[in-house]
Motif scaffolding. Structure first.
Motif, short mmCIF file in Angstrom:
data_model
loop_
_atom_site.label_atom_id
_atom_site.label_comp_id
_atom_site.label_asym_id
_atom_site.label_seq_id
_atom_site.Cartn_x
_atom_site.Cartn_y
_atom_site.Cartn_z
N GLU A 1 45.28 33.74 26.58
CA GLU A 1 44.52 32.97 25.59
C GLU A 1 43.29 32.33 26.24
OE1 GLU A 1 45.22 29.21 22.52
OE2 GLU A 1 46.93 30.17 23.50
N TRP A 2 43.47 31.76 27.44
CA TRP A 2 42.33 31.17 28.15
C TRP A 2 41.30 32.24 28.48
CZ3 TRP A 2 39.48 31.76 32.49
CH2 TRP A 2 38.68 30.71 32.90
N TRP A 3 41.77 33.38 28.96
CA TRP A 3 40.85 34.45 29.35
C TRP A 3 40.05 34.95 28.16
CZ3 TRP A 3 38.34 36.32 33.23
CH2 TRP A 3 37.84 37.62 33.20
N ASN B 1 47.40 33.97 31.67
CA ASN B 1 46.88 33.06 30.65
C ASN B 1 45.89 33.83 29.77
OD1 ASN B 1 45.93 30.89 29.13
ND2 ASN B 1 45.94 29.48 30.87
N LYS C 1 39.14 33.33 25.62
CA LYS C 1 38.19 32.33 25.17
C LYS C 1 37.09 32.06 26.19
CE LYS C 1 38.13 27.70 23.10
NZ LYS C 1 38.96 26.52 22.72
N TYR C 2 37.43 32.14 27.48
CA TYR C 2 36.50 31.69 28.51
C TYR C 2 36.11 32.77 29.52
CZ TYR C 2 37.80 27.03 26.81
OH TYR C 2 38.01 25.93 26.03
#
Length: 448
Positions: free
Chosen positions: A27-29, A25, A31-32
């Motif tokens: 995109e999640w990584w 993931n 961002k977060y």
């Protein structure tokens, strides 16, 4: 022992996040990641408090921050800023021959200005010259192998483990004894890279990609060369950080290094302050005296240094129990042969900070009771044992993205410039497939 292993779980969890989230993931990584790092720091704090106390937890976190992380990130920040203000423009195109020459130059340069300094100085020119190519991720992988790691072998300025050895009595020029292993590895990796790059270079040409070779080699222009002065300032700061703590003026009556007391036994030492101030002044002057157009040509952004700062604050804090555990068991591991020292030091340096790992095994070697060899403050160490420990710590930091400070920085800068870099495990496929066989050759030739 069980308790110590439990305290290592946050470090393992953070490493797994760094390795797996960009794969499953991304995109999640992206961002977060800061939240993920904070989560594992909190888990560490809870487990450490249960095992010790709130004060003990605070002391551990502050020791990691002031004792290791702060000078680490300030050094990276300074080099990132100064190198970002030096621009290379010319007609050289990224061909296999040109790339090999630049990698070799950068590798030797690493022993003069450090692996981080050389990496930051060389990364943008090499990316620029190969911008026309489609297949170029392998170039940056070998960049990490050679410039960001192998190149630090010849002087204490090259890599922090050797600087720590110098501070503990290893003669400054003793590290030149690593030259035969260094030049052997450099030759092998250069040949391997050339043939891989030539194959992918021909593939790019076959697909219609063409560099402008009409003026190739006729003009090479550097901008912002006055920043070399600030680069020298940073090198001097690093040298002072190793020399000043040994001077009586910076020690109290018991020989402890003077500084500002933070909490418990945590002290922000005066030599560390001096190092940070010099580096930050160099970075400030670099920006004030350099036209912003140079940074624009370099596609300079803060993304890469921001990512490294976030990830490594978590790594430095959560890996403290792993280093403590290593220190406690290191002298009892029964490592009495150079081959054992080479592989054990190297394997752990691939995932832990290679400086404390080097010191653990340097100390372990000093307790073996040898009567001839290199006289250090931790004991007498035979030259072949010191050679094995030094090579393991310096060379095998290339095995993972987190094995040495510049590795992740090069990955981040490459990603920012549109170069498709492998994942954490994808990179390890390269290191296992190429570096491990080279290290086996090292063992057979130098460490048996």
């Amino acid at each position: 022992m069980v308790n110590s292993i439990v305290l290592c779980l946050p470090f393992v969890g953070l490493l797994l996040c760094i390795a797996l989230f960009p794969i499953f993931n991304a995109e999640w990584w992206e961002k977060y990641k800061a939240i993920a790092v904070a989560f594992w720091i909190i888990v560490f704090a809870i487990l450490f408090t249960i095992s010790n106390s709130i004060v003990g937890t605070a002391e551990s976190v502050l020791e990691s921050f002031f004792g290791d992380y702060l000078t680490f990130i300030v050094l990276l920040f300074g080099l990132y800023c100064v190198a970002g203000n030096i621009s290379f423009d010319g007609d050289l195109a990224g061909s296999p021959g040109v790339n090999v020459i630049l990698l070799i130059i950068g590798t030797f340069l690493s022993s003069i200005i450090g692996t981080t300094g050389s990496s930051m100085l060389m990364v943008r020119p090499i990316i620029k010259m190969n911008s026309w190519r489609r297949h170029k991720g392998h170039i940056m992988i070998f960049f990490i192998f050679m410039i960001s790691n192998l190149g630090g072998a010849l002087t204490p300025m090259g890599d922090p483990p050797l600087l720590m050895g110098f501070m503990r009595g290893v003669p400054f020029f003793w590290s030149l004894n690593l030259f035969p292993v260094f030049i052997f590895n450099l030759a092998v990796l250069s040949v391997i890279f050339y043939f891989i790059d030539r194959k992918r270079y021909k593939r790019d040409l076959a697909r219609g990609r063409r560099p402008d070779l009409s003026k190739a080699g006729t003009e090479i222009k550097f901008s912002g060369l006055h920043n070399l002065i600030f680069l020298v300032m940073i090198v001097v700061a690093v040298i002072l950080s190793g020399v000043l703590p040994t001077l009586p003026a910076f020690q109290d009556a018991e020989g402890a290094v003077l500084g500002i007391h933070i909490l418990g036994e945590v002290t922000f030492t005066f030599p560390a302050m001096i190092e940070c101030v010099i580096i930050l002044v160099a970075a400030f002057l670099s920006f004030k005296t350099t036209n912003k157009e140079i940074r624009e040509r370099n596609h300079f952004t803060w993304g890469a240094i921001e990512e490294v700062a976030i990830l490594f604050i978590g790594i430095f804090i959560t890996m403290a129990p792993a280093l403590t555990l290593l220190k406690s068991v290191g002298p009892d591991l029964g490592l009495t042969k150079p081959m054992q020292m080479f592989w054990t030091t190297g394997a752990l340096s691939s995932f832990l900070d290679n400086t404390p790992t080097y010191l653990v095994f340097l100390t372990a070697a000093g307790t073996l009771g040898y009567t001839s060899g290199i006289a250090t403050t931790v004991g007498i160490i035979p030259a072949h044992m010191l050679l094995a420990i030094s090579c393991g710590a310096v060379f095998m930091g290339a095995n993972t993205y987190i094995g040495n400070a510049p590795n992740f920085m090069i990955k981040s800068i490459s990603d920012e410039n549109g170069i498709r870099m492998p994942s954490f495990f994808g990179y390890m496929k390269w290191s296992i497939g190429i570096l491990v066989p080279v290290f086996i050759l090292d063992t057979l030739v130098f460490f048996l």
